[in-house]
Design a protein around this motif. Structure first.
Motif, PDB file in Angstrom:
ATOM      1  N   ILE A  42       0.741  -1.177   0.257  1.00  0.00           N
ATOM      2  CA  ILE A  42      -0.364  -0.075   0.082  1.00  0.00           C
ATOM      3  C   ILE A  42       0.944   1.487  -0.173  1.00  0.00           C
ATOM      4  N   GLN A  43       2.034   1.337   1.188  1.00  0.00           N
ATOM      5  CA  GLN A  43       2.843   2.086   0.890  1.00  0.00           C
ATOM      6  C   GLN A  43       3.656   2.786  -0.260  1.00  0.00           C
ATOM      7  N   VAL A  44       3.739   1.628  -1.058  1.00  0.00           N
ATOM      8  CA  VAL A  44       4.319   2.259  -2.259  1.00  0.00           C
ATOM      9  C   VAL A  44       3.747   2.534  -2.823  1.00  0.00           C
ATOM     10  N   LEU A  45       2.417   2.574  -2.617  1.00  0.00           N
ATOM     11  CA  LEU A  45       1.695   3.753  -4.135  1.00  0.00           C
ATOM     12  C   LEU A  45       2.406   5.097  -3.514  1.00  0.00           C
ATOM     13  N   LYS A  46       2.986   5.879  -2.771  1.00  0.00           N
ATOM     14  CA  LYS A  46       3.603   7.000  -2.337  1.00  0.00           C
ATOM     15  C   LYS A  46       5.279   7.597  -2.316  1.00  0.00           C
ATOM     16  N   THR A  47       5.044   8.157  -3.105  1.00  0.00           N
ATOM     17  CA  THR A  47       6.522   7.866  -3.951  1.00  0.00           C
ATOM     18  C   THR A  47       7.098   9.578  -3.147  1.00  0.00           C
ATOM     19  N   THR A  55      11.979   7.565  -4.881  1.00  0.00           N
ATOM     20  CA  THR A  55      11.381   6.028  -4.754  1.00  0.00           C
ATOM     21  C   THR A  55       9.728   6.355  -3.365  1.00  0.00           C
ATOM     22  N   THR A  56       9.447   4.866  -3.716  1.00  0.00           N
ATOM     23  CA  THR A  56       8.724   4.820  -2.722  1.00  0.00           C
ATOM     24  C   THR A  56       8.498   4.535  -1.077  1.00  0.00           C
ATOM     25  N   LEU A  57       8.099   4.819  -0.367  1.00  0.00           N
ATOM     26  CA  LEU A  57       7.589   4.816   1.072  1.00  0.00           C
ATOM     27  C   LEU A  57       7.750   3.720   1.204  1.00  0.00           C
ATOM     28  N   GLY A  58       7.860   2.413   0.318  1.00  0.00           N
ATOM     29  CA  GLY A  58       6.964   0.732   0.551  1.00  0.00           C
ATOM     30  C   GLY A  58       8.775  -0.006   1.120  1.00  0.00           C
ATOM     31  N   ASN A  59       9.391   1.219   0.838  1.00  0.00           N
ATOM     32  CA  ASN A  59      10.695   0.934   0.702  1.00  0.00           C
ATOM     33  C   ASN A  59      10.848  -0.104   2.010  1.00  0.00           C
ATOM     34  N   ASP A 173      14.575  -8.555  -6.533  1.00  0.00           N
ATOM     35  CA  ASP A 173      13.243  -7.897  -6.777  1.00  0.00           C
ATOM     36  C   ASP A 173      13.396  -6.540  -7.048  1.00  0.00           C
ATOM     37  N   SER A 174      13.795  -5.649  -6.962  1.00  0.00           N
ATOM     38  CA  SER A 174      13.654  -4.836  -7.884  1.00  0.00           C
ATOM     39  C   SER A 174      13.582  -4.522  -9.300  1.00  0.00           C
ATOM     40  N   ALA A 175      15.132  -5.789 -10.077  1.00  0.00           N
ATOM     41  CA  ALA A 175      14.958  -6.064 -11.336  1.00  0.00           C
ATOM     42  C   ALA A 175      13.304  -6.246 -11.965  1.00  0.00           C
ATOM     43  N   ILE A 176      12.806  -7.905 -11.472  1.00  0.00           N
ATOM     44  CA  ILE A 176      11.798  -8.387 -12.519  1.00  0.00           C
ATOM     45  C   ILE A 176      10.571  -7.098 -11.535  1.00  0.00           C
ATOM     46  N   PHE A 177      10.596  -6.795 -10.896  1.00  0.00           N
ATOM     47  CA  PHE A 177       9.563  -5.388 -10.677  1.00  0.00           C
ATOM     48  C   PHE A 177       9.215  -4.409 -11.394  1.00  0.00           C
ATOM     49  N   CYS A 178      10.672  -3.609 -12.079  1.00  0.00           N
ATOM     50  CA  CYS A 178      10.556  -2.377 -12.450  1.00  0.00           C
ATOM     51  C   CYS A 178      10.989  -3.365 -14.401  1.00  0.00           C
ATOM     52  N   VAL A 179      11.181  -4.451 -14.950  1.00  0.00           N
ATOM     53  CA  VAL A 179      10.729  -5.082 -15.735  1.00  0.00           C
ATOM     54  C   VAL A 179       8.980  -5.096 -16.469  1.00  0.00           C
ATOM     55  N   ILE A 180       8.497  -5.756 -15.134  1.00  0.00           N
ATOM     56  CA  ILE A 180       7.666  -6.433 -15.351  1.00  0.00           C
ATOM     57  C   ILE A 180       6.861  -5.148 -15.432  1.00  0.00           C
ATOM     58  N   ALA A 181       6.482  -3.922 -14.393  1.00  0.00           N
ATOM     59  CA  ALA A 181       6.017  -3.121 -14.028  1.00  0.00           C
ATOM     60  C   ALA A 181       5.860  -2.014 -15.310  1.00  0.00           C
ATOM     61  N   PHE A 182       7.661  -1.537 -15.721  1.00  0.00           N
ATOM     62  CA  PHE A 182       7.782  -0.380 -15.845  1.00  0.00           C
ATOM     63  C   PHE A 182       8.471   0.189 -17.428  1.00  0.00           C
ATOM     64  N   TRP A 183       8.511  -1.850 -18.346  1.00  0.00           N
ATOM     65  CA  TRP A 183       9.459  -1.599 -19.413  1.00  0.00           C
ATOM     66  C   TRP A 183       8.517  -1.269 -20.559  1.00  0.00           C
ATOM     67  N   GLY A 184       9.099  -0.591 -21.547  1.00  0.00           N
ATOM     68  CA  GLY A 184       7.979   0.194 -22.032  1.00  0.00           C
ATOM     69  C   GLY A 184       6.587   1.111 -22.287  1.00  0.00           C
ATOM     70  N   VAL A 185       6.540   1.521 -20.707  1.00  0.00           N
ATOM     71  CA  VAL A 185       6.043   2.663 -20.344  1.00  0.00           C
ATOM     72  C   VAL A 185       6.307   3.712 -20.488  1.00  0.00           C
ATOM     73  N   PHE A 186       7.963   3.843 -19.645  1.00  0.00           N
ATOM     74  CA  PHE A 186       8.698   4.875 -19.756  1.00  0.00           C
ATOM     75  C   PHE A 186       9.733   4.885 -20.233  1.00  0.00           C
ATOM     76  N   SER A 197      17.708   3.937  -8.459  1.00  0.00           N
ATOM     77  CA  SER A 197      16.960   4.661  -7.878  1.00  0.00           C
ATOM     78  C   SER A 197      16.541   3.125  -6.385  1.00  0.00           C
ATOM     79  N   THR A 198      15.456   2.409  -6.894  1.00  0.00           N
ATOM     80  CA  THR A 198      15.000   1.941  -6.337  1.00  0.00           C
ATOM     81  C   THR A 198      15.737   0.797  -5.099  1.00  0.00           C
ATOM     82  N   TYR A 199      17.426   0.330  -6.389  1.00  0.00           N
ATOM     83  CA  TYR A 199      18.157  -0.689  -5.554  1.00  0.00           C
ATOM     84  C   TYR A 199      18.706   0.058  -4.525  1.00  0.00           C
TER      85      TYR A 199
END
Length: 230
Positions: A42-47, A55-59, A173-186, A197-199
């Motif tokens: 839930i906290q990951v939604l807050k930057t 970065t996200t607060l959930g880290n 964790d960072s690589a898998i999340f970012c590739v699935i969630a953001f690859w091609g989006v940004f 920055s996340t890592y």
């Protein structure tokens, strides 16, 4: 202000891992893994801005999940650590599914919660899949690596297995999340900025947990049992 609050939050959260373990033992670590995992998603939604990085607060809370996993590995062995990981994964899947059902109910005329719940829990397939895949792979790797290093060092160098297993797992964790969630989006440069920055933030928090696992061994020496045979 953010940096000071972040450090205090991280230290309090890591202290709470030891407090919960002292009060409730192994069951407490299981419960804490579930609680922190659900809350950090839930906290990951807050930057936030930290040390010049976005970065996200959930880290913060996610790092204490790794500490709980390593405590289970150190004190109770590989099987119990994997059980904790799977319990967290099942709880995360259930939360995602149950909240989607909750959003299907038509709100009452005077309801004020629906738009806020929709904003927080509205199903985003890539984000949900990225979070669950990254968690399961990275945590399972953390358990495997922790015990592999333990066996190769003959049970010595706790700091090495704690840090090395966590830091590699945090990268997965960072690589898998970012590739699935953001690859091609940004754009590719923005994608790499988010990943790095996340890592970096995750590694900084993970490094804080080393004194806590040593403190746990000093406070609870009688709890180290059977791990090398598990």
């Amino acid at each position: 202000m953010n940096e000071t609050l972040w450090i205090l939050f991280a230290l309090v959260d890591l202290c709470m891992v030891l407090v919960v373990y002292r009060l409730f033992g192994r069951v407490g670590l299981f419960g804490l893994m579930v609680f922190n995992l659900l809350l950090c998603n839930i906290q990951v939604l807050k930057t936030v801005e930290l040390f010049g990085l976005t970065t996200t607060l959930g880290n913060v809370l996610y790092a204490s999940v790794f500490l709980a996993t390593d405590l289970l590995s150190e004190f109770y062995g590989k099987r119990e650590a994997r059980k904790g990981v799977l319990l967290g994964f099942v709880s995360l899947v259930m939360m995602v599914g149950y909240m989607q059902v909750a959003l299907l109910f038509n709100p009452a005329a005077d309801d004020f919660a629906q738009p806020h719940l929709q904003a927080l829990f509205g199903f985003m397939p890539r984000i949900a899949l990225a979070s669950m895949a990254a968690y399961l792979v990275s945590q399972m790797h953390d358990v495997w690596a922790f015990h592999a290093i333990r066996e190769r060092t003959g049970g010595r160098l706790l700091w090495l297995r704690n840090n090395l297993s966590t830091m590699v797992s945090q990268f997965l964790d960072s690589a898998i999340f970012c590739v699935i969630a953001f690859w091609g989006v940004f754009p590719i440069n923005v994608f790499w900025e988010i990943l790095v920055s996340t890592y970096v933030i995750k590694v900084a928090v993970a490094a804080l947990d080393t004194p806590f696992i040593y403190l746990a061994r000093r406070l609870f020496p009688g709890d180290v049992r059977g791990a090398r045979h598990a």
